[in-house]
Scaffold this motif. Structure first.
Motif, PDB file in Angstrom:
ATOM      1  N   VAL A 160     -29.240  -1.263   5.078  1.00 17.85           N
ATOM      2  CA  VAL A 160     -28.676  -2.017   6.204  1.00 17.85           C
ATOM      3  C   VAL A 160     -27.365  -2.691   5.817  1.00 17.85           C
ATOM      4  O   VAL A 160     -26.389  -2.672   6.564  1.00 17.85           O
ATOM      5  CB  VAL A 160     -29.698  -3.074   6.692  1.00 17.85           C
ATOM      6  N   ASN A 161     -27.334  -3.270   4.617  1.00 12.80           N
ATOM      7  CA  ASN A 161     -26.132  -4.007   4.206  1.00 12.80           C
ATOM      8  C   ASN A 161     -26.129  -4.222   2.705  1.00 12.80           C
ATOM      9  O   ASN A 161     -27.179  -4.428   2.093  1.00 12.80           O
ATOM     10  CB  ASN A 161     -26.087  -5.373   4.915  1.00 12.80           C
ATOM     11  N   VAL A 209     -32.401  -3.563   2.922  1.00  7.65           N
ATOM     12  CA  VAL A 209     -32.827  -2.192   3.178  1.00  7.65           C
ATOM     13  C   VAL A 209     -34.053  -2.185   4.080  1.00  7.65           C
ATOM     14  O   VAL A 209     -34.746  -3.197   4.236  1.00  7.65           O
ATOM     15  CB  VAL A 209     -33.172  -1.460   1.863  1.00  7.65           C
ATOM     16  N   GLU A 210     -34.313  -1.025   4.655  1.00  5.46           N
ATOM     17  CA  GLU A 210     -35.548  -0.819   5.415  1.00  5.46           C
ATOM     18  C   GLU A 210     -36.669  -0.435   4.443  1.00  5.46           C
ATOM     19  O   GLU A 210     -36.413  -0.030   3.307  1.00  5.46           O
ATOM     20  CB  GLU A 210     -35.324   0.258   6.478  1.00  5.46           C
ATOM     21  N   PRO A 211     -37.930  -0.529   4.879  1.00  9.58           N
ATOM     22  CA  PRO A 211     -39.048  -0.386   3.935  1.00  9.58           C
ATOM     23  C   PRO A 211     -39.246   1.011   3.383  1.00  9.58           C
ATOM     24  O   PRO A 211     -39.861   1.184   2.329  1.00  9.58           O
ATOM     25  CB  PRO A 211     -40.262  -0.822   4.762  1.00  9.58           C
ATOM     26  N   GLY A 212     -38.731   2.036   4.072  1.00  8.76           N
ATOM     27  CA  GLY A 212     -38.911   3.401   3.607  1.00  8.76           C
ATOM     28  C   GLY A 212     -37.879   3.851   2.599  1.00  8.76           C
ATOM     29  O   GLY A 212     -37.937   4.988   2.109  1.00  8.76           O
ATOM     30  N   VAL A 213     -36.934   2.986   2.255  1.00  7.71           N
ATOM     31  CA  VAL A 213     -35.940   3.314   1.226  1.00  7.71           C
ATOM     32  C   VAL A 213     -36.660   3.473  -0.109  1.00  7.71           C
ATOM     33  O   VAL A 213     -37.466   2.626  -0.504  1.00  7.71           O
ATOM     34  CB  VAL A 213     -34.868   2.209   1.142  1.00  7.71           C
ATOM     35  N   THR A 214     -36.400   4.573  -0.803  1.00  4.80           N
ATOM     36  CA  THR A 214     -37.038   4.798  -2.098  1.00  4.80           C
ATOM     37  C   THR A 214     -36.332   3.998  -3.182  1.00  4.80           C
ATOM     38  O   THR A 214     -35.187   3.562  -3.023  1.00  4.80           O
ATOM     39  CB  THR A 214     -37.020   6.278  -2.481  1.00  4.80           C
ATOM     40  N   LEU A 215     -37.025   3.842  -4.296  1.00  2.00           N
ATOM     41  CA  LEU A 215     -36.417   3.143  -5.424  1.00  2.00           C
ATOM     42  C   LEU A 215     -35.152   3.856  -5.878  1.00  2.00           C
ATOM     43  O   LEU A 215     -34.156   3.213  -6.224  1.00  2.00           O
ATOM     44  CB  LEU A 215     -37.422   3.046  -6.570  1.00  2.00           C
ATOM     45  N   GLN A 263     -37.530  -5.093   7.207  1.00  4.54           N
ATOM     46  CA  GLN A 263     -36.314  -5.230   6.398  1.00  4.54           C
ATOM     47  C   GLN A 263     -36.613  -6.100   5.186  1.00  4.54           C
ATOM     48  O   GLN A 263     -37.409  -7.039   5.259  1.00  4.54           O
ATOM     49  CB  GLN A 263     -35.168  -5.873   7.189  1.00  4.54           C
ATOM     50  N   VAL A 264     -35.935  -5.798   4.078  1.00  5.07           N
ATOM     51  CA  VAL A 264     -36.074  -6.576   2.853  1.00  5.07           C
ATOM     52  C   VAL A 264     -34.687  -6.820   2.272  1.00  5.07           C
ATOM     53  O   VAL A 264     -33.869  -5.900   2.191  1.00  5.07           O
ATOM     54  CB  VAL A 264     -36.936  -5.831   1.807  1.00  5.07           C
ATOM     55  N   THR A 265     -34.419  -8.066   1.875  1.00 11.08           N
ATOM     56  CA  THR A 265     -33.181  -8.395   1.176  1.00 11.08           C
ATOM     57  C   THR A 265     -33.522  -8.793  -0.257  1.00 11.08           C
ATOM     58  O   THR A 265     -34.357  -9.665  -0.487  1.00 11.08           O
ATOM     59  CB  THR A 265     -32.433  -9.550   1.866  1.00 11.08           C
ATOM     60  N   LEU A 266     -32.853  -8.131  -1.200  1.00 15.17           N
ATOM     61  CA  LEU A 266     -33.116  -8.348  -2.615  1.00 15.17           C
ATOM     62  C   LEU A 266     -31.898  -8.945  -3.308  1.00 15.17           C
ATOM     63  O   LEU A 266     -30.755  -8.583  -2.998  1.00 15.17           O
ATOM     64  CB  LEU A 266     -33.472  -7.024  -3.296  1.00 15.17           C
ATOM     65  N   GLN A 267     -32.140  -9.836  -4.256  1.00 13.20           N
ATOM     66  CA  GLN A 267     -31.074 -10.390  -5.083  1.00 13.20           C
ATOM     67  C   GLN A 267     -30.780  -9.433  -6.227  1.00 13.20           C
ATOM     68  O   GLN A 267     -31.692  -9.015  -6.953  1.00 13.20           O
ATOM     69  CB  GLN A 267     -31.475 -11.753  -5.641  1.00 13.20           C
TER      70      GLN A 267
END
Length: 521
Positions: A56-57, A67-73, A165-169
């Motif tokens: 997403v950004n 990212v959205e939840p289906g994004v792979t590692l 959606q998940v935002t990671l540092q």
């Protein structure tokens, strides 16, 4: 159901909630061993994240990625690296999705920074949960750092709703230097307690029957250090299906004729192949020329090239692909506090002294993978700094057939979770590892409060999650053969005391398994 946007996801959840249909979320490549993603009831639905796979950004200045939840590692690592950023610690298999990693508490290996678990780098999360008719039967909740409910959603087992959606540092992209060193395991118990403080990405591969440990010396180095190394782990590569069938057939034969010597020979060959090939490390992406291997984090932290297997009619496949005759195994995964790890390691060594060939079969699956994990604020995350043990071993297609030296493996499993209070990995293990597990989490009650708030009807729960969360009984299943598959510990009519670490030596069927022993516990 295959939603392609958050709005479609809301619509699916709302419709199912209005009909009180059970729901579960699945990923494109589901790897959970327990039944986490099976919907409850008879008319439940599975919500796939296959098309919720967008970045997403990426905010370079804030060093975050959404990212959205289906994004792979793999996608997450690559998108971050393209912006000059890095998720510092991650699981070694890149086929996991972001939603799946948060659902089960997946992790890499470190005692440094915020720790090795991906969920501890989550700073914001959006989750779609059921709601009442006045809210349209579904709502989106946005959770941010500092919100106590985020600590429930970081490791959720999929029972709170659907993450949208998940935002990671992140951190600035950096280079690492890796060297594998093989040593005798005589002082391994002492080394295991301290090695992780000395090296940021340390881990171990232990071959108990060979009395060998491979130490991973893995640290950050300046970005101007020469090297463009790549990690393509051999066990995660495409493999000819015929070769996989030959390996499986050989092990089935060894099991049927109780050929422990043959397993030890093959285990030694497997270990030699892996160590001589540096486990899949190369200095330049094509050839291994010697240690150390230096390269950027995104090229060394995770792998899984068999996901790119050619469409060749299954002439080649991932080694565990169920469509071919390949690997079929149990996988125990549990973490033991650093203060207890030495004693556990020494207990395993005592078992090897009693039966020197007992763990040769584990060498065929690359021994014990041992990683460092840290205490987490997640309610269902790790409770203390610990060593995480992954033990993979042969599973028969016949659930009534005892494995070679099964009693030793059973003893190790039960020592870990009973004697040493080990925490089971939520996405691995057999049933017995989860007996009483929820009582080992000091904030389990807080998690259940959030679960009740988000999904009071339990629409995202199933029989298995209710059992492991202590809501219902039934983790152990008492039937003929149940001890052989890890569904139970001791028969009801035996004189065993499982709470003290006893177990039943397996027989042809469970009801014959009444001879109890206490080896080292």
């Amino acid at each position: 159901m295959y939603p392609k946007s958050e709005q479609e996801l809301i619509s699916i959840v709302a419709n199912a909630t209005s009909l009180q249909r059970k729901m579960k979320v699945a990923t494109t490549t589901s790897h959970s061993i327990p039944k986490l993603m099976c919907p409850g009831g008879e008319n439940g639905i599975i919500i796939s994240t296959k098309y919720l796979n967008r970045t997403v950004n990426v905010d370079k200045s804030a060093m975050t990625i959404t990212v959205e939840p289906g994004v792979t590692l793999r996608q997450l690592i690559n998108a971050s690296a393209a912006a000059g950023l890095a998720l510092p610690y991650a699981p070694y298999w890149w086929g996991l999705t972001v939603g799946g990693m948060l659902g089960t508490g997946a992790h890499g290996s470190t005692l440094w920074g915020l720790g090795s678990a991906v969920h501890d780098y989550v700073i914001q999360l959006r989750i779609v949960t059921p709601a009442g008719p006045d809210e349209g039967y579904a709502k989106v909740r946005t959770l941010r750092n500092g919100d106590p409910e985020l600590n429930a959603a970081r490791v959720s087992l999929g029972v709170l709703g659907v993450i949208s959606q998940v935002t990671l540092q992140l951190q600035p992209l950096f280079k690492r230097s890796i060297t594998y060193v093989q040593k005798n395991d005589s002082d391994f118990g002492d080394q295991a307690s301290t090695f992780g403080r000395q090296h940021e990405f340390a881990d171990f591969t232990w071959y108990p029957s060979q009395h060998k440990v491979v130490y991973r010396i893995d640290d950050r180095v300046p970005s101007n250090t020469t090297g463009n190394g790549l990690y393509d782990f051999m066990g995660f590569r495409s493999t000819p299906s015929l070769f996989l069938a030959l390996i499986r057939t050989a092990e089935e034969t060894q099991e049927s004729i109780r050929d422990a010597v043959g397993k030890c020979i093959n285990g030694g060959i497997t270990t030699s192949i892996l160590t001589n090939a540096a486990y899949g490390l190369t200095n330049d992406g094509s050839m291994f020329k010697g240690y150390p291997v230096v390269g950027y984090n995104n090229r060394l932290q995770s792998s899984g090239s068999c996901l790119d297997s050619p469409q060749d009619g299954l002439i080649t496949a991932c080694p565990w692909d169920p469509r071919v005759k390949g690997l079929y195994y149990f996988q125990n995964g549990f973490s033991i506090g650093l203060s207890k790890a030495k004693d556990f390691i020494q207990d395993v060594q005592k078992l090897v002294a009693l039966q020197p060939r007992a763990l040769c079969g584990v060498d065929l699956y690359d021994g014990f993978l041992i990683r460092y994990v840290t205490a987490s604020s997640a309610y269902l995350g790790k409770q203390e700094d610990a060593l995480d043990f992954d033990i993979t071993y042969y599973r028969s297609k016949d659930p009534m057939a005892p494995r070679l030296y099964e009693d030793i493996l059973e003893e190790i499993e039960q020592m870990a979770v009973i004697k040493y209070g080990g925490l089971p990995h939520w996405g691995k293990n057999r049933n017995l590892a989860f007996v009483g597990a929820i009582n080992k989490y000091q904030n389990a009650t807080e998690f259940l409060k959030v679960k009740q708030l988000y999904d009071p009807l339990g629409l995202f729960s199933n029989e298995w999650t209710d059992q492991i969360l202590g809501i219902k009984d039934g983790i152990t299943i008492m039937k003929d053969g149940c001890a052989l598959e890890g569904l139970c510990i001791c028969s009801q009519d035996s004189h065993c005391a499982p709470q003290k670490g006893y177990f039943c030596r397996p027989g042809k069927v469970y009801t014959d398994a009444r001879v109890c022993t206490r080896l080292s516990s």
